[in-house]
Design an enzyme around this catalytic site. Structure first.
Site, PDB file in Angstrom:
ATOM      1  N   ASP A  79      43.683  -1.330  -1.033  1.00 21.94           N
ATOM      2  CA  ASP A  79      44.062  -2.612  -1.431  1.00 21.94           C
ATOM      3  C   ASP A  79      42.864  -3.593  -2.051  1.00 21.94           C
ATOM      4  O   ASP A  79      41.747  -3.138  -1.797  1.00 21.94           O
ATOM      5  CB  ASP A  79      44.817  -3.511  -0.517  1.00 21.94           C
ATOM      6  CG  ASP A  79      44.084  -3.575   0.841  1.00 21.94           C
ATOM      7  OD1 ASP A  79      43.355  -2.555   1.156  1.00 21.94           O
ATOM      8  OD2 ASP A  79      44.001  -4.600   1.383  1.00 21.94           O
ATOM      9  N   GLU A 137      44.898  -2.861   3.852  1.00 25.11           N
ATOM     10  CA  GLU A 137      43.970  -2.866   4.861  1.00 25.11           C
ATOM     11  C   GLU A 137      43.207  -4.206   5.153  1.00 25.11           C
ATOM     12  O   GLU A 137      42.962  -4.691   6.349  1.00 25.11           O
ATOM     13  CB  GLU A 137      42.728  -2.064   4.559  1.00 25.11           C
ATOM     14  CG  GLU A 137      41.790  -1.699   5.712  1.00 25.11           C
ATOM     15  CD  GLU A 137      40.808  -2.977   6.087  1.00 25.11           C
ATOM     16  OE1 GLU A 137      40.594  -3.078   7.304  1.00 25.11           O
ATOM     17  OE2 GLU A 137      40.381  -3.625   5.128  1.00 25.11           O
TER      18      GLU A 137
END
Ligand code: NI
Length: 390
Positions: A79, A137
Site C-alpha cells: 500500500d 500496512e
C-alpha cells in the site's frame, strides 16, 4: 555458478521496472486492485497457483520445494500513503494525493523478484515458501485481516520473514537485529471539557486550554521520571485543537498522539502513568476528561536464532556491507501480528544515497530510494530462505 546476489542483479531491470510502475500508480490500503492484479499476473507467469482477494486485496502463492520440510512465510506490503509526491522523478505518482512514500512499491517488486529467484532454485528447497503480498500496512489492519482469513494456516508457517527499505541508512548497510526491532504502538485520543466563557472573565470559566497545557507538560515526565533510564519509551502529543477566537475560552480541547515501547512491562507502566496524570490533572483543574488509548500494533520481536543465521547469510553475500546487529526503531509494523505466534525476522535494507539526494525520510513527500537497494533486498531474502530450508 552465479551467486544469489549476481542472480538478483541480473534481474535488476525486471525489479526496477516493476518498482517504477507501482510507484507511478500508487494505491491506498485495501484499494491495491491494480497492484494486486500485476502481482498475481507475474506469479502466474511462473505457473504458480495464486489466491487473490485474501484480506480484500492480498495475494498469496506457495512455491513447493523438491521435498517436504518446513514452511516459510515471506511477507511484502503493497500500500501507498495519502501524500502528494514532490520528488519530481520521471516515475512520480500519477495518482494525485497518493504516493509510495514508504517504499512498499520496492517491497512488492522485491517480492516478485524473490519469487523468481526461489522458483529457479526450487530443487534446492526442502519444504515450501508461502509468499504473501499484503494490503493496508499503514495503520489500517491489513495483516490482521489476512490472518483472520487464514493466511497463517494450511499450512502453518514455521517461520516468517519480512524486510523494509531503510532511508535512515545508505545502500550498503543491512540491519538484522535479534530481539525487539520495532516498537509497540498505541494511539491516544483525549477530550478535555471545561466551561467556556469570555477571555476577559476567566474566573467564571473553567479553562480546558490551561489544563491541556499542564497535561502536555506533565506527560513528558513519564519518559524522563518514570521509565527506567535504560529502558525505551516515547510519548508524543502530536495534535492539539481548541479554541477559535482570541477573546473566548473554549469549552473543550482535543488531543491525540502516540505511545511507543518495546517491553510489555514498560508499556504497562507508561499507560498506567499516562492515565493517572491525565485524570489527576484534569480533575485538579476542574475539568472532565475522556481518554481512549488504543493498541495499534504489538512490538516486532525478532527471533534470536533466526536473526543470527540471517546475519551470517548477509555477511557472506555482502562482504563489503555493514551488517548491523543492534538496529532498532520506534516505528511500528503490523508484521508484528504475524510474528506474535510464529518466530520471525524483520530486517532492514539501507536505501539512502546522500549525493543523489535520495535521503528524505519515510512518509516525506520527497521520499525516494536508491534502486541499488532492490537486488540487495531480493538477494538477502532469497538467500535466507535457501539457507533456512536447506
Ligand atoms: Ni513501511
Amino acid at each position: 555458478m552465479m551467486s544469489i546476489l549476481q542472480e538478483a542483479e541480473s534481474l535488476f531491470t525486471y525489479t526496477q521496472s516493476l518498482r517504477r510502475d507501482f510507484h507511478r500508480h500508487p494505491e491506498l490500503g485495501f484499494k491495491e486492485f491494480r497492484t494486486a492484479s500485476i502481482v498475481a499476473q507475474e506469479l502466474r507467469k511462473l505457473t504458480l497457483d495464486v489466491t487473490t482477494g485474501v484480506g480484500e486485496t492480498g495475494v498469496v502463492t506457495t512455491i513447493e520445494g523438491a521435498s517436504p520440510g518446513e514452511v516459510a512465510l515471506l511477507r511484502f506490503d503493497m500500500d501507498a500513503l495519502p501524500i502528494t509526491e514532490q520528488t519530481g522523478a520521471e516515475y512520480a505518482s500519477e495518482n494525485p494525493g497518493v504516493m509510495h512514500a514508504c517504499g512498499h512499491d520496492a517491497h512488492t517488486a522485491i517480492g516478485l523478484t524473490v519469487a523468481r529467484l526461489l522458483h529457479a532454485h526450487r530443487q534446492e528447497i526442502h519444504g515450501s515458501v508461502k509468499l504473501v503480498f499484503q494490503p493496508a500496512e499503514e495503520g489500517m489492519g491489513g495483516a490482521e485481516k489476512m490472518i483472520e482469513q487464514g493466511v497463517l494456516e494450511n499450512p502453518r508457517p514455521n517461520f516468517t520473514l519480512a524486510l523494509h527499505m531503510w532511508n535512515e541508512r545508505p545502500v550498503g548497510w543491512i540491519g538484522v537485529t535479534s530481539g525487539p526491532a520495532m516498537a509497540a504502538a498505541e494511539i491516544f485520543h483525549m477530550r478535555i471539557t471545561g466551561k467556556g466563557g469570555h477571555g476577559a472573565v476567566p474566573h467564571l470559566a473553567t479553562d480546558p486550554i490551561a489544563a491541556a497545557a499542564q497535561i502536555v507538560t506533565a506527560l513528558q515526565t513519564i519518559v524522563s521520571r518514570n521509565v527506567a533510564p535504560l529502558q525505551t519509551a516515547v510519548v508524543s502529543v502530536t495534535m492539539i485543537h481548541g479554541g477559535e477566537a482570541f477573546n473566548v475560552i473554549p469549552p473543550e480541547v482535543e488531543l491525540q498522539g502516540t505511545i511507543r515501547t518495546f517491553e510489555p512491562a514498560t508499556r504497562q507502566l507508561v499507560i498506567q502513568r499516562f492515565e493517572q496524570i491525565v485524570s489527576g490533572i484534569a480533575s485538579a483543574m476542574g475539568c472532565q476528561v475522556e481518554l481512549k488509548i488504543e493498541s495499534l500494533t504489538p512490538a516486532v520481536i525478532n527471533d534470536a536464532q533466526l536473526s543470527a543465521r540471517i546475519r551470517e547469510v548477509a555477511t557472506k553475500i555482502f562482504p563489503t556491507d555493514e551488517v548491523a546487529g543492534d538496529f532498532r526503531t520506534m516505528g511500528s509494523e503490523d508484521m508484528a501480528f504475524m510474528m506474535r505466534d510464529i518466530p520471525g525476522c524483520y530486517f532492514f535494507i539501507g536505501s539512502a544515497n546522500h549525493e543523489k539526494g535520495l535521503d528524505a525520510s519515510h512518509h516525506h513527500p520527497r521520499f525516494d530510494v536508491d534502486e541499488r537497494a532492490l537486488p540487495r533486498g531480493a538477494a538477502l531474502m532469497a538467500a535466507a530462505v535457501l539457507e533456512l530450508l536447506r
